[in-house]
Design an enzyme around this catalytic site. Structure first.
Site, PDB file in Angstrom:
ATOM      1  N   ASP A 147       0.849  -1.200   0.000  1.00 21.91           N
ATOM      2  CA  ASP A 147       0.000   0.000   0.000  1.00 21.91           C
ATOM      3  C   ASP A 147       0.885   1.250   0.000  1.00 21.91           C
ATOM      4  O   ASP A 147       0.379   2.372  -0.060  1.00 21.91           O
ATOM      5  CB  ASP A 147      -1.021  -0.012   1.142  1.00 21.91           C
ATOM      6  CG  ASP A 147      -0.392  -0.030   2.520  1.00 21.91           C
ATOM      7  OD1 ASP A 147       0.840  -0.173   2.619  1.00 21.91           O
ATOM      8  OD2 ASP A 147      -1.139   0.103   3.516  1.00 21.91           O
TER       9      ASP A 147
ATOM     10  N   ASP B  42      -1.073  -6.043  -0.197  1.00 25.55           N
ATOM     11  CA  ASP B  42      -1.439  -5.433   1.087  1.00 25.55           C
ATOM     12  C   ASP B  42      -2.941  -5.218   1.198  1.00 25.55           C
ATOM     13  O   ASP B  42      -3.585  -4.752   0.241  1.00 25.55           O
ATOM     14  CB  ASP B  42      -0.775  -4.053   1.199  1.00 25.55           C
ATOM     15  CG  ASP B  42       0.497  -4.090   2.026  1.00 25.55           C
ATOM     16  OD1 ASP B  42       0.707  -5.063   2.773  1.00 25.55           O
ATOM     17  OD2 ASP B  42       1.289  -3.139   1.904  1.00 25.55           O
TER      18      ASP B  42
ATOM     19  N   LYS C 146      -1.017  -9.303   2.955  1.00 28.14           N
ATOM     20  CA  LYS C 146      -0.287  -8.821   4.134  1.00 28.14           C
ATOM     21  C   LYS C 146      -1.184  -7.829   4.872  1.00 28.14           C
ATOM     22  O   LYS C 146      -1.898  -7.054   4.223  1.00 28.14           O
ATOM     23  CB  LYS C 146       1.025  -8.144   3.708  1.00 28.14           C
ATOM     24  CG  LYS C 146       1.808  -7.539   4.881  1.00 28.14           C
ATOM     25  CD  LYS C 146       3.233  -7.169   4.500  1.00 28.14           C
ATOM     26  CE  LYS C 146       3.382  -5.854   3.788  1.00 28.14           C
ATOM     27  NZ  LYS C 146       2.855  -4.680   4.521  1.00 28.14           N
TER      28      LYS C 146
ATOM     29  N   GLU D 265      -1.330  -5.275   8.664  1.00 26.66           N
ATOM     30  CA  GLU D 265      -0.541  -4.684   9.737  1.00 26.66           C
ATOM     31  C   GLU D 265      -1.187  -4.919  11.107  1.00 26.66           C
ATOM     32  O   GLU D 265      -2.411  -4.831  11.239  1.00 26.66           O
ATOM     33  CB  GLU D 265      -0.387  -3.169   9.498  1.00 26.66           C
ATOM     34  CG  GLU D 265       0.379  -2.851   8.229  1.00 26.66           C
ATOM     35  CD  GLU D 265       0.554  -1.352   7.984  1.00 26.66           C
ATOM     36  OE1 GLU D 265       0.225  -0.543   8.882  1.00 26.66           O
ATOM     37  OE2 GLU D 265       1.018  -1.005   6.896  1.00 26.66           O
TER      38      GLU D 265
ATOM     39  N   GLU E 158       9.223  -3.964  10.728  1.00 25.99           N
ATOM     40  CA  GLU E 158       9.720  -2.672  10.212  1.00 25.99           C
ATOM     41  C   GLU E 158      10.312  -1.817  11.336  1.00 25.99           C
ATOM     42  O   GLU E 158       9.678  -1.613  12.390  1.00 25.99           O
ATOM     43  CB  GLU E 158       8.549  -1.937   9.525  1.00 25.99           C
ATOM     44  CG  GLU E 158       8.973  -0.626   8.889  1.00 25.99           C
ATOM     45  CD  GLU E 158       7.972  -0.101   7.863  1.00 25.99           C
ATOM     46  OE1 GLU E 158       7.005  -0.813   7.506  1.00 25.99           O
ATOM     47  OE2 GLU E 158       8.190   1.039   7.401  1.00 25.99           O
TER      48      GLU E 158
HETATM   49  O1  KIV Z   1       3.602  -1.087   1.622  1.00 28.52           O
HETATM   50  C1  KIV Z   1       4.773  -1.474   1.600  1.00 28.52           C
HETATM   51  O2  KIV Z   1       5.530  -1.286   0.645  1.00 28.52           O
HETATM   52  C2  KIV Z   1       5.262  -2.192   2.775  1.00 28.52           C
HETATM   53  C3  KIV Z   1       6.745  -2.359   2.908  1.00 28.52           C
HETATM   54  C4  KIV Z   1       7.322  -1.114   3.446  1.00 28.52           C
HETATM   55  C5  KIV Z   1       7.089  -3.549   3.717  1.00 28.52           C
HETATM   56  O3  KIV Z   1       4.494  -2.575   3.604  1.00 28.52           O
END
Ligand code: KIV
Length: 275
Positions: free
Chosen positions: A44, A83, A113, A115, A182
């Site tokens: 994202d 994401d 993915k 968070e 991160e």
């Molecule tokens: O959105 C993204 O590119 C990420 C990376 C920073 C791991 O989550």
């Protein structure tokens, strides 16, 4: 060889490092894939580097699906991870499963993915139970920039360290097959990596991770000005591209482009005789 979730598990077991790079469109995904990267992340971060927002909060499911489709068409070997954007999974478990499913069904990603740790463990569990592989993301979580009071290194206080380990454990127990970590200091990261049976993919987390991920705009030097401390710039592609664009402008203005070698042959009859 196509990377799968099994490749990630095998890499953790054998100590082989994993690589992940972002991509958001077909052309760059082709380049990333053919470079032999294990996994492509449709991050994202596209909110920042593609759409020009100052953070990732405004990215929508429609944005993610649109870009994931393009990347998935390009990826032959790399595992495509997409994401889940802000508020597409935090609100409820059913909404999280539905949106994760859309990234696979419509976007053709192979994993998602999201968070957070303890607070979204239920969502991770339900998504995994729907046969959708999940990568966790803990430490600095950019979607929580307002709650965190900025983009700050995590794991600096006892409370923050405890939270980090609790989040990592929650993500693993919920069934994630890997976790992005991160911006945490390297000694802490070493302990975290050793404490988990799933691979850790670090960004700004030092060398003691099972793999590394970068946003390709950072790696290629596509942005002027700010470059995060944790980035190694493998090329100054921004300068190179700007130089090429400037040369195009100068040559068109000077009548030097296009040259005869860029023109199609005239018809046999001769254009003059036809008019
Ligand atoms: O959105 C993204 O590119 C990420 C990376 C920073 C791991 O989550």
């Amino acid at each position: 060889m196509k990377t799968t979730v099994a490749t990630f598990a095998a890499a953790k077991a054998s100590g082989q490092k994993l690589t992940m790079l972002t991509a958001y469109d077909y052309s760059f995904a082709r380049l990333v894939d053919s470079a032999g990267v294990d996994s492509i992340l449709v991050g994202d971060s596209l909110g920042n580097v593609i759409l020009g927002y100052e953070d990732t909060l405004s990215v929508t499911m429609a944005d993610m699906i649109h870009h994931t489709k393009a990347v998935a068409r390009a990826a032959r070997n790399a595992l495509v991870v997409a994401d889940l954007p802000f508020l597409s999974y935090q609100v409820s478990v059913p909404k999280a499963v539905k949106n994760a499913g859309r990234l696979l069904k419509e976007g053709r990603a192979q994993a998602v993915k999201l968070e957070g740790g303890v607070f979204i463990a239920e969502q991770i569990k339900a998504i995994v139970e729907a046969s959708i592989p999940v990568v966790g993301h803990i430490g600095l979580t950019p979607q929580s920039v307002n709650a965190m009071g900025g983009f700050k290194v995590q794991g600096k206080s006892e409370e923050s360290i405890k939270r980090l380990f609790a989040d990592a454990k929650a993500v693993q127990e919920a069934g994630a097959f890997a976790v992005v970590v991160e911006c945490v200091p390297p000694t802490l990261m070493k302990k975290l990596t050793e404490s988990l049976s799933i691979p850790t993919i670090g960004i700004g987390a030092g060398p003691h991770c099972d793999g590394q991920v970068l946003v390709y705009h950072d790696l290629l030097g596509l942005f002027e000005g700010f470059s995060p401390k944790f980035v190694r710039r493998y090329a100054e592609a921004g300068d190179l591209i700007k130089k090429a664009f400037s040369q195009f402008v100068a040559e068109v203005k000077a009548g030097q482009f296009p040259g005869p070698e860029h023109c199609f042959a005239d018809p046999d009859e001769g254009v003059e005789r036809m008019y």
